[in-house]
Design an enzyme around this catalytic site. Sequence first.
Site, PDB file in Angstrom:
ATOM      1  N   GLU A 487       0.835  -1.208   0.000  1.00 52.40           N
ATOM      2  CA  GLU A 487       0.000   0.000   0.000  1.00 52.40           C
ATOM      3  C   GLU A 487       0.871   1.260   0.000  1.00 52.40           C
ATOM      4  O   GLU A 487       0.529   2.267  -0.604  1.00 52.40           O
ATOM      5  CB  GLU A 487      -0.967  -0.006   1.188  1.00 52.40           C
ATOM      6  CG  GLU A 487      -1.969  -1.163   1.178  1.00 52.40           C
ATOM      7  CD  GLU A 487      -2.809  -1.236  -0.091  1.00 52.40           C
ATOM      8  OE1 GLU A 487      -3.045  -0.191  -0.727  1.00 52.40           O
ATOM      9  OE2 GLU A 487      -3.211  -2.365  -0.464  1.00 52.40           O
ATOM     10  N   GLU A 516      -0.873  -1.400 -10.419  1.00 48.00           N
ATOM     11  CA  GLU A 516      -0.176  -2.196  -9.399  1.00 48.00           C
ATOM     12  C   GLU A 516       1.343  -2.215  -9.582  1.00 48.00           C
ATOM     13  O   GLU A 516       2.040  -2.938  -8.873  1.00 48.00           O
ATOM     14  CB  GLU A 516      -0.731  -3.617  -9.350  1.00 48.00           C
ATOM     15  CG  GLU A 516      -2.201  -3.704  -8.954  1.00 48.00           C
ATOM     16  CD  GLU A 516      -2.508  -3.165  -7.552  1.00 48.00           C
ATOM     17  OE1 GLU A 516      -1.628  -3.239  -6.668  1.00 48.00           O
ATOM     18  OE2 GLU A 516      -3.619  -2.639  -7.365  1.00 48.00           O
ATOM     19  N   HIS A 621     -15.015 -11.630  -9.923  1.00 49.42           N
ATOM     20  CA  HIS A 621     -14.119 -10.644 -10.552  1.00 49.42           C
ATOM     21  C   HIS A 621     -14.637 -10.235 -11.931  1.00 49.42           C
ATOM     22  O   HIS A 621     -14.584  -9.075 -12.303  1.00 49.42           O
ATOM     23  CB  HIS A 621     -12.728 -11.253 -10.760  1.00 49.42           C
ATOM     24  CG  HIS A 621     -11.847 -11.186  -9.565  1.00 49.42           C
ATOM     25  ND1 HIS A 621     -11.974 -12.035  -8.517  1.00 49.42           N
ATOM     26  CD2 HIS A 621     -10.823 -10.355  -9.254  1.00 49.42           C
ATOM     27  CE1 HIS A 621     -11.052 -11.741  -7.604  1.00 49.42           C
ATOM     28  NE2 HIS A 621     -10.351 -10.722  -8.027  1.00 49.42           N
ATOM     29  N   PHE A 623     -17.817 -10.926 -13.302  1.00 48.16           N
ATOM     30  CA  PHE A 623     -19.242 -10.675 -13.541  1.00 48.16           C
ATOM     31  C   PHE A 623     -19.894  -9.747 -12.528  1.00 48.16           C
ATOM     32  O   PHE A 623     -21.010  -9.301 -12.748  1.00 48.16           O
ATOM     33  CB  PHE A 623     -19.997 -12.004 -13.637  1.00 48.16           C
ATOM     34  CG  PHE A 623     -19.486 -12.859 -14.762  1.00 48.16           C
ATOM     35  CD1 PHE A 623     -19.676 -12.466 -16.087  1.00 48.16           C
ATOM     36  CD2 PHE A 623     -18.773 -14.020 -14.510  1.00 48.16           C
ATOM     37  CE1 PHE A 623     -19.173 -13.222 -17.132  1.00 48.16           C
ATOM     38  CE2 PHE A 623     -18.266 -14.786 -15.546  1.00 48.16           C
ATOM     39  CZ  PHE A 623     -18.465 -14.388 -16.861  1.00 48.16           C
ATOM     40  N   GLY A 626     -14.698  -5.456 -11.325  1.00 47.12           N
ATOM     41  CA  GLY A 626     -14.236  -4.608 -12.436  1.00 47.12           C
ATOM     42  C   GLY A 626     -13.228  -5.269 -13.356  1.00 47.12           C
ATOM     43  O   GLY A 626     -12.560  -4.591 -14.120  1.00 47.12           O
TER      44      GLY A 626
HETATM   45 ZN    ZN Z   1      -2.610  -2.710  -4.831  1.00 46.16          ZN
END
Ligand code: ZN
Length: 707
Positions: A487, A516, A621, A623, A626
């Site tokens: 994070e 990411e 994830h 359906f 996002g």
């Molecule tokens: Zn992340």
Amino acid sequence: MISPNAALAELERDQTVGPLTHLPDWSAIRPDLIEPAVDVLLAEIESAFHELEQSAQPTWSGLMEPLERLNIRLGRCIGTISHLLSVRYSDELQAAYDLIRPRFVDLGNQMSQSRSIYAALKAMQSGPERRSLDPVRQRVATETLRGMVRAGVHLEGVPRQRFQAIQTRLSELANTFSTNLVKAERKARVRLTALDEIAGIPQALLDMAASTAREDGVTTANNTAGPWHFIVNGVNYSLVTYAQDPGVREQFYRAYKARGTDAELDNRPVLEEILCLRQEMAALVGFPNYVEYSLDAKMAVSPAAVWDLMERLESAARPNAQRELAELASFAKDQGGADHLAPWDVPYWAEKLELARFGYDNEALRSYFQLPIVLNGLFELTGKLYGATFTPVTDGSVPLWHPDVQFYRVEIDNRTIAGFFLDPYARPGEKRGGAWMNTVVDRNRLLATNSNVASLPVALLVMNARPPADGQPALMSLDEVRTLFHEFGHATQLLFTEVNEGSASGLNLVEWDAVELASQFNEYWMDHKPFLRSLSRHIGTGAVLSEAIATRIIDGANFMAGNATLRQLMFAKTDLRIHERFGVAGANENQSPQAIEQSVARETLVLPALPEESQLPAFTHLFSGGYAAGYYSYKWAEVLAADAFGAFHDVGLEDPDALRGVAERFKSTVLALGGSLPAGEIFRLFRGRDADPQALLVKQGLLAPAA
Ligand code: ZN
């Protein structure tokens, strides 16, 4: 009784602490003020928006800037309330939020669906103004327009109505999809009654299962004598890892793989309708299929680029996966297991083998990771790399939402560049689970005060670490340390942003499949043994983590990496292929999603799945989340992060001068430029070339390092 206008003034009250401005006063957000205040706010924004629709000029100052100001004001107010809902939940706050939610969602829709704004933006893009815009503003304008086209703003007449009907139906279907799973979870059970059936199952799972049995009406259910009712969900999936009885493992495995196919709660027709509507929606706005629609907003330039990457990863992973499974099978046989591994045997024996090879006691490790020391190590690393210092502000000048929250002033060369909130500990009943980073204040020229060119960015980082006990500092699990690094990596992209245009600063406008990069990159430092050890100091003895345990931790991370990679690739390929084909005329559209999934599984996995097994009816994830036509992003970002870290590795992680040089380049590109350029271009500025999957494969032990 306070007037609505005064309530709004309270809610919008800004704090200024030195060069940091626009910090919210969290304590001013009282539930009883929210509804009257937000009503006034929404009315003001709505009328200003309608005025703008009438008077919009095809220029930055006559269109984009006033629009951005409205969005800032709306986002700031709603963002502050929803943040508090996540970290200081109360029923009153939730009730107030539920009252205002439909109203601001409605206003948000009006603003993003405005045809006059679309027309003005299009005129700006094709007129003389465009050439006068700097590249960052050009990108903001271009991406805003593309987003509007994807949202169907330009459509007229019947296609417009159809597009909107599809949107409405899709959101209903996403809701049905996840609700069906929740409802099925309430019913589906694996019931165990005999003591020999529960051998190996951790006591914590048994306790939960006995309590479920009592909720199911078995009032005599006892934690140690049963019966035990296991809800068929992800938490209890560890039954497949721990139950010694292969029959129990099989029973749970099959029940788990059948989720979403219950007679009245069958998700298969739901997902087929979702897929067909997605194709129709993509076609209405000019895309050949939903994959192309999805990639329009992503870093990957084409489906071919994604497929190429997956093929490279797959061909490197396959021989490793074959070897891993052969080793696992012979280990299982030596230990008295079956001659051939069934799918439900793999997690069980893998856990035993992992324990034998890399085992360490997670709970005992906590004694080595004291939160203040870990945090200090993280800040020192950030200082060494990017020259930043973190100074706690404890004089009460910065409003906090909870006494446990810490605030830091971030400085480079004695100049404040950003602010950073950390809310580390779990607060059951008040704080949502998980960990996340969020923006409190963007770097934005529109929020500049005094002589500054832009507001300074402020980030918040929320975790759910175990709180300190008995006057000791908080002791962290390895996972908690990793989460903090992850994070914090996201936060660096906001803290070090140098973009003054708010819509492209920090993480704004960074493509989904590149988001990411900074977070996973930052995790890599934990796999550098001297650094990992430097974070540790045993709470009792003061000893540093032994070399041997550190090695086990780092090497253990690659255990069965070949199979794990193939599994992720199978999901990513299934996702792409169903969104490329199902419901697309001429693309083998009659093959069912399950048939597509099974053919992908056959070509990808080493150990075949059961012929009747399907992940799709429970694949939230794709359906109801996002990740549609975007599941590949996990691997995509891993490749970027590993390759970025490779640049540091190449210059030598122990050479401070060389490190500083490459870190400066990383900071001034990946961290500083945010969404001001396409992510692929930023990566090339840093690395001098496109990302190469080699570094990830070497890191995961799937490929030998080049000689
Ligand atoms: Zn992340």
